[in-house]
Write an enzyme that holds these catalytic residues in place. Structure first.
Site: not given
Length: 215
Positions: A15-17
């Site tokens: 998951y890309h913050g």
């Protein structure tokens, strides 16, 4: 880290913050604990920043053509990729929505390379840094001109915990679309299990001093 193989290839999907600082720490841990480097896929715009291309090459970052990804994996490397990419970084928020759309190129890479996929998620990532990309102006600028100019704020000393899911093994009888959906469910399961939604900066700060597991 025991889910990361000591040798041989694997595809890490995360998951890309707003700023993927968790992924940077993950790369460092792979080097320290496993004695391995992990190649990474980054958005094209990073390679257009003056003086940045050489730095990316030093850290084994590629801009993501499927052929290059397959080559890295077939050469025995680890490879990290976020299917949500810049769109997820800018437009996701404290509800931790995934912005993968119908992207399944990463799944096709895993199939062509015959490697397992390891899902990854970091608790409180959105509480460390947040993006104003949900505002209409910044959303329009990105969709119209592909300009990732949404301001990011934060740097809050919240408690990060990174979780790796069970590896999803190579299956020759599954399509790329089916594998992409399976991986998305795996990442979503990590979010559901480990992240209280909506995220709270105050709660994430307090977790520096005590641990409260999600019910």
């Amino acid at each position: 880290m025991e889910k990361i193989p000591d040798r041989g290839p694997a595809l890490i999907v995360y998951y890309h913050g707003a700023i993927p600082i968790d992924y940077y720490y993950f790369l460092a841990n792979v080097i320290i604990q496993k004695g391995r480097t992990c190649h990474s896929v980054a958005d094209h715009f990073l390679f257009k920043i003056p003086g940045f291309k050489l730095l990316l090459e030093v850290f084994s970052v590629i801009h993501g053509p499927q052929e290059e990804c397959v080559r890295a994996l077939r050469n025995g490397h680890l490879l990290g990729i976020s299917p949500g990419g810049v769109r997820e970084a800018l437009f996701s928020d404290e509800t931790y929505l995934l912005f993968w759309g119908k992207r399944n190129g990463f799944a096709q890479v895993a199939i062509d390379s015959q490697v397992p996929i390891i899902p990854m998620f970091t608790q409180n990532l959105r509480e460390g840094f947040r993006s104003l990309g949900t505002l209409r102006l910044f959303h329009w600028l990105y969709e119209r001109f592909r300009l990732p100019v949404a301001p990011v704020y934060g740097g809050f000393p919240v408690k990060f915990r990174t979780f790796l899911g069970d590896p999803i093994p190579y299956d020759p009888n599954i399509s790329a679309a089916e594998l992409a959906e399976r991986v998305q469910h795996a990442v979503q399961s990590l979010i559901d299990k480990h992240q209280q939604i909506p995220g709270s900066i105050l709660r994430a700060l307090l977790e520096r001093f005590y641990t409260k597991h999600k019910d």
